[in-house]
Design an enzyme around this catalytic site. Structure first.
Site, PDB file in Angstrom:
ATOM      1  CD  GLU A 109      -2.908  -1.166   0.218  1.00  0.00           C
ATOM      2  OE1 GLU A 109      -3.253  -0.079  -0.290  1.00  0.00           O
ATOM      3  OE2 GLU A 109      -3.381  -2.269  -0.139  1.00  0.00           O
TER       4      GLU A 109
ATOM      5  CD  GLU B 147      -4.353   4.544   3.690  1.00  0.00           C
ATOM      6  OE1 GLU B 147      -4.768   3.795   2.775  1.00  0.00           O
ATOM      7  OE2 GLU B 147      -4.569   5.766   3.712  1.00  0.00           O
TER       8      GLU B 147
ATOM      9  CD  GLU C  51      -8.730   0.924  -1.119  1.00  0.00           C
ATOM     10  OE1 GLU C  51      -7.545   0.544  -1.268  1.00  0.00           O
ATOM     11  OE2 GLU C  51      -9.092   2.096  -1.308  1.00  0.00           O
TER      12      GLU C  51
END
Length: 127
Positions: A32, A73, A80
């Site tokens: 990420e 996050e 996701e």
């Protein structure tokens, strides 16, 4: 079906949980880019929190807001990854889930920025 991992207790459970957490942090860093950026900003900002904060409460707010961005996050990345695991097809619910996660990160960043701006203003303006 019984989950063999749910039977762990005590220090064995804590050891395994810590290992999974470390794997999650390493995985987020590797996969990420937003997390990598926030990681390096945190590496800079967390020590600065001890300089900028005048009281332990101010230091806690400054440092906590930075850590909160990273936590949000990670949660956004988990959403996701889950949505992508289910399907790459465009779907309104998948879009909403990802948009909600993105909005959560935005709000965490805005809160962090506001806390840091107020602390900087107070420190530099002598207030």
């Amino acid at each position: 079906m019984d989950n063999p991992h749910k039977g762990r207790t005590g220090l064995d459970r804590i050891r395994h949980a810590a290992g999974y957490s470390l794997q999650g942090l390493i995985g987020a860093y590797r996969h990420e880019s937003a997390f990598r950026q926030e990681f390096w900003l945190a590496a800079l900002m967390l020590p600065l929190a001890f300089w900028l904060g005048r009281t332990w409460v101010e230091v806690a707010l400054l440092a906590g807001s930075v850590v909160m961005v990273m936590v949000v996050e990670l949660l956004n990345s988990a959403v996701e990854a889950t949505v992508d695991r289910i399907s790459f097809d465009l779907h309104e619910l998948a879009k909403r889930a990802k948009d909600y996660g993105s909005a959560a990160v935005f709000l965490a960043l805005a809160l962090c920025g506001g806390i840091w701006a107020a602390a900087l203003w107070s420190r530099l303006a002598g207030g």
